[in-house]
Design a protein around this motif. Sequence first.
Motif, PDB file in Angstrom:
ATOM      1  N   GLN A  28       0.830  -1.212   0.000  1.00 51.53           N
ATOM      2  CA  GLN A  28       0.000   0.000   0.000  1.00 51.53           C
ATOM      3  C   GLN A  28       0.862   1.259   0.000  1.00 51.53           C
ATOM      4  O   GLN A  28       0.563   2.229  -0.687  1.00 51.53           O
ATOM      5  CB  GLN A  28      -0.934  -0.003   1.213  1.00 51.53           C
ATOM      6  N   SER A  29       1.960   1.223   0.738  1.00 53.71           N
ATOM      7  CA  SER A  29       2.866   2.382   0.775  1.00 53.71           C
ATOM      8  C   SER A  29       3.500   2.628  -0.588  1.00 53.71           C
ATOM      9  O   SER A  29       3.637   3.778  -1.032  1.00 53.71           O
ATOM     10  CB  SER A  29       3.952   2.159   1.836  1.00 53.71           C
ATOM     11  N   ILE A  30       3.904   1.540  -1.269  1.00 59.33           N
ATOM     12  CA  ILE A  30       4.507   1.691  -2.602  1.00 59.33           C
ATOM     13  C   ILE A  30       3.493   2.280  -3.577  1.00 59.33           C
ATOM     14  O   ILE A  30       3.810   3.176  -4.381  1.00 59.33           O
ATOM     15  CB  ILE A  30       5.038   0.330  -3.093  1.00 59.33           C
ATOM     16  N   MET A  31       2.253   1.793  -3.549  1.00 53.55           N
ATOM     17  CA  MET A  31       1.223   2.304  -4.444  1.00 53.55           C
ATOM     18  C   MET A  31       0.945   3.777  -4.179  1.00 53.55           C
ATOM     19  O   MET A  31       0.750   4.573  -5.119  1.00 53.55           O
ATOM     20  CB  MET A  31      -0.058   1.486  -4.290  1.00 53.55           C
ATOM     21  N   GLU A  32       0.950   4.179  -2.939  1.00 51.28           N
ATOM     22  CA  GLU A  32       0.729   5.580  -2.617  1.00 51.28           C
ATOM     23  C   GLU A  32       1.862   6.440  -3.145  1.00 51.28           C
ATOM     24  O   GLU A  32       1.633   7.555  -3.666  1.00 51.28           O
ATOM     25  CB  GLU A  32       0.595   5.752  -1.101  1.00 51.28           C
ATOM     26  N   PHE A  33       3.078   5.966  -3.043  1.00 51.62           N
ATOM     27  CA  PHE A  33       4.221   6.726  -3.552  1.00 51.62           C
ATOM     28  C   PHE A  33       4.144   6.868  -5.072  1.00 51.62           C
ATOM     29  O   PHE A  33       4.405   7.943  -5.624  1.00 51.62           O
ATOM     30  CB  PHE A  33       5.520   6.031  -3.137  1.00 51.62           C
ATOM     31  N   TYR A 683       5.319   2.051  15.249  1.00 49.72           N
ATOM     32  CA  TYR A 683       4.664   2.803  14.187  1.00 49.72           C
ATOM     33  C   TYR A 683       4.158   1.827  13.138  1.00 49.72           C
ATOM     34  O   TYR A 683       4.777   0.828  12.844  1.00 49.72           O
ATOM     35  CB  TYR A 683       5.632   3.791  13.535  1.00 49.72           C
ATOM     36  N   ASP A 684       2.976   2.156  12.559  1.00 50.63           N
ATOM     37  CA  ASP A 684       2.476   1.318  11.474  1.00 50.63           C
ATOM     38  C   ASP A 684       2.864   1.947  10.142  1.00 50.63           C
ATOM     39  O   ASP A 684       3.616   2.900  10.074  1.00 50.63           O
ATOM     40  CB  ASP A 684       0.969   1.101  11.588  1.00 50.63           C
ATOM     41  N   SER A 685       2.302   1.395   9.064  1.00 48.05           N
ATOM     42  CA  SER A 685       2.766   1.766   7.731  1.00 48.05           C
ATOM     43  C   SER A 685       2.019   2.941   7.131  1.00 48.05           C
ATOM     44  O   SER A 685       2.321   3.331   6.011  1.00 48.05           O
ATOM     45  CB  SER A 685       2.595   0.565   6.789  1.00 48.05           C
ATOM     46  N   HIS A 686       1.039   3.505   7.816  1.00 50.53           N
ATOM     47  CA  HIS A 686       0.233   4.561   7.195  1.00 50.53           C
ATOM     48  C   HIS A 686       1.058   5.834   7.050  1.00 50.53           C
ATOM     49  O   HIS A 686       1.633   6.324   8.004  1.00 50.53           O
ATOM     50  CB  HIS A 686      -1.010   4.840   8.054  1.00 50.53           C
ATOM     51  N   SER A 687       1.085   6.368   5.836  1.00 48.59           N
ATOM     52  CA  SER A 687       1.872   7.573   5.568  1.00 48.59           C
ATOM     53  C   SER A 687       0.941   8.757   5.369  1.00 48.59           C
ATOM     54  O   SER A 687      -0.270   8.622   5.271  1.00 48.59           O
ATOM     55  CB  SER A 687       2.719   7.374   4.319  1.00 48.59           C
ATOM     56  N   LEU A 688       1.547   9.916   5.250  1.00 48.57           N
ATOM     57  CA  LEU A 688       0.759  11.131   5.056  1.00 48.57           C
ATOM     58  C   LEU A 688       0.095  11.173   3.687  1.00 48.57           C
ATOM     59  O   LEU A 688      -0.841  11.935   3.477  1.00 48.57           O
ATOM     60  CB  LEU A 688       1.655  12.365   5.224  1.00 48.57           C
ATOM     61  N   LEU A 689       0.592  10.357   2.740  1.00 51.52           N
ATOM     62  CA  LEU A 689       0.022  10.372   1.403  1.00 51.52           C
ATOM     63  C   LEU A 689      -1.281   9.610   1.317  1.00 51.52           C
ATOM     64  O   LEU A 689      -2.003   9.732   0.339  1.00 51.52           O
ATOM     65  CB  LEU A 689       1.023   9.779   0.396  1.00 51.52           C
ATOM     66  N   SER A 690      -1.641   8.828   2.321  1.00 51.14           N
ATOM     67  CA  SER A 690      -2.823   7.987   2.269  1.00 51.14           C
ATOM     68  C   SER A 690      -4.010   8.695   2.884  1.00 51.14           C
ATOM     69  O   SER A 690      -3.943   9.204   3.992  1.00 51.14           O
ATOM     70  CB  SER A 690      -2.572   6.672   3.018  1.00 51.14           C
TER      71      SER A 690
END
Length: 850
Positions: A28-33, A683-690
């Motif tokens: 999910q992080s890669i897709m958001e990036f 910390y979990d994987s949720h970033s500011l881009l999500s």
Amino acid sequence: MSAAASEGQAPSISAGDPEGLSVKDVSQSIMEFLMFMMRAIVLCYPVYLTGSLGLSISWILLIMLMWTMWKNNRRWKDQRIDTAIDFLENEKDVISTELKAMNMPAWIHFAEVEKAAWINKILQQAWPFFGMYMEKLLIDNIQPSVRSSSPHLKTFTFTKVHMGQNAPTITGVRVYTHELETKEVILDFNIIYDADVDIDADVKPAIKVGVKGLQLQGMLRVILEPLIGQSPLVGGVTMFFIRRPVLQVNWTGMTNVLDGPGLSHLSESAIVDIIASLMVLPNRMCIPLIDQVKVDQMKFPLPRGVVRVHVLEARDLVAKDTHMMGLVKGKSDPYTVLRVGNKQFKTKTIKETLNPRWNEVYEFVIHEAPGQELEVELYDEDTDADDFLGRYSLDCGDVRKNRELDKWFILEDIENGQIHMKLQWFSLHTNPALVQETRDGLACAMLAVYLDSASNLPKDHREFTHNEKQGKPPKESRFTKKTNDPNSYVELSIDQQSQKSKVVFASKDPTYDECFTFFVHSVNNQVLNVEVKEHEKKSSLGKLTLPLVRLLNISDMTMDQRFQLERSGANSHIKIKAVLRILTLDKPEPKVVTPPKAKAKVSSPAPTPTPVPAQPVQSNPKEKAPVSSAPLSRTQAVPAPVPSSVSSYNDLQVEYSPYRRSTFVGTEALRSTPSTPSQMRRYDSHSLLSENSIASSRFDLTENATYPEAILNHQGSFGQIQLTLRYATLRKRLIVIVSCCKDLVSCSESGSDTYVRMYLLPDQTWKHRKRTPVKKKTVDPVFNETFEFAVSMEEARTRKLDVAVKNNKMLHKRERKEIGMVLIDMSEMDLTKGSTDWYELTLPGLKKTN
């Protein structure tokens, strides 16, 4: 990197993968990036393409201009659609507001006012006979009175009296039942009289005056009391205008000059003053129907009570003062004018402020409640003409019903502004034990004086001051003509309070027939002074001194008798009736508040803190009974108890623990200090881009950090927040209006930089986060922000609104942002009608102290 993680990411609470991130989170992080990079390329590529093709920068500017025009057009279209939908949803309120500016019948504006078509038919049929009665009254009664009032009017004669064909029109009738005793009936008639009268009179053979047409508008109150068990069922009829009526007169003859711009207002005011002396409160026109009813009791009943008005403060007033020829906006110099009937007070002026504090107290005698209104007007003091800052009117019957009101009232006829007043209702009692004298200058009792008449007054003060030889008249009188009877009036005073009666001309036995009221501050020390004076020379014709302590110990605190006048004739008397009443503050009736239902809590090995329910906002912390909530209406009254749908914030931590992915490694960690490595924060994987990531503002990532010293050392309430919640049925939106906060905790010497954050639980993502702008350096911020949540009515009833008031601290500070929280359960609220309430703010782990 660490700063970004601490601000935007959240610790993981996954029990299945305690060591690191899962494969799903990494994907999910890669897709958001990748999505972020694609958006950046799409935005930057047109600029690169323009440069590579050698095109002018004007093309980019043209495209941006067209884009801006399209966006503005779309926004205006959306606003027009929203306005139309809002009109459909609030059609009744919009139409009522528009009708206020039109001369429409009262029954259109108010549901409790009824039509009066049948009464108008009766008046139209009986009007010719009323004209015959008025002609006889003017010629037989008014004409002799005018002739005797002045030597210059001895030949005054009515030459023509015609009352016309147009009868008064009653545009609405209101009947009071629940607010009254069972032995009386009160009716309010809204009267409009557009008369085609034609009245002529001769003052002298060469001077003719007259009236041809007049307009009168006002509210006439008719009281039928007492109701009796025999014919005619009513003991008497009392009529009066609650407020001064509006009058316009068309003069003829010599008086036609009074129609000029400068004199018309003066002439009409003089006539209204005459009407006020006869039929405007506290004056009444009384018609007894049985012999047992006394006219003086009907004409001058005891007042209903006393209203004490505390003018505390105002806020958000309009700035009227300008500088540099209007280029720079300044502030205002506000003051307040309070009026009940003919009684008027003015507060002091506060210079250069839009949030003045007066803290002044005024008292008004109320003769009719409901009926009489407290009129409040605010002005900006200027050297020339004072600028208007708003007004507000409140029926004293509302104060009598609620006993005590402590509210912010929204000013009318102005863009913005509110005034904070505390109103108290005092009843009248005859128990001497209830006397409580104060040192702050406030009244403890009220004195009503009915001035009946005087008898055998001396013709002149020389009749008793120069009569040195018995049986001989004064020397001066032997060489002068016989003097006429005196023109007298009476002056009554208690310390600085002084009132005068009307003047009775050429009578040694004058009948005044008036009533006066005084506020008493010390029953044991104050004295009522009564002095009869001659009108022209202001000389004394007799005096009376009555200590108020004499009234305290007699039956019913009432003294009704003839008193011998001092320094007057041997047989000179004055007849008065003095009634003393003790002022007693009526406490508000206790309201039954249903406690919130107990919720099932998640079992935890660690002891959980006891939830602290949100406290209802009370206007006076000494009162135990909560103040009833006010509906969202014209009054826009703000203080109200927190509904039973409000839960404590500690309940929130337990009930929504499954959704708190951004908290510590378990619910228990919230209630105990981490002591082992396994309980440390992750910390979990949720970033500011999500858009689906858990927002860090939902629960601060510094939850293990302590509160600021200002909050830990704070004594008392954490403040209140005013919210309006309603559901827009056509738009299928939940509307939340964040109005303002008050009495928040100050995190610095200059206040707090506050904002409000909201979530409609269980949605806690950045996408669903609502936030107001930051209001800097204040503990009473005003937001007036509207937010919408796209949910159905059924779903909204199952949700809870999470509201937090936060301090906009800097990133490097390791302190919690929250300065107050509240959780609102909407399952027990009527969202279709909407509600405006004040909610008490709390903080987890901290208790409110008094």
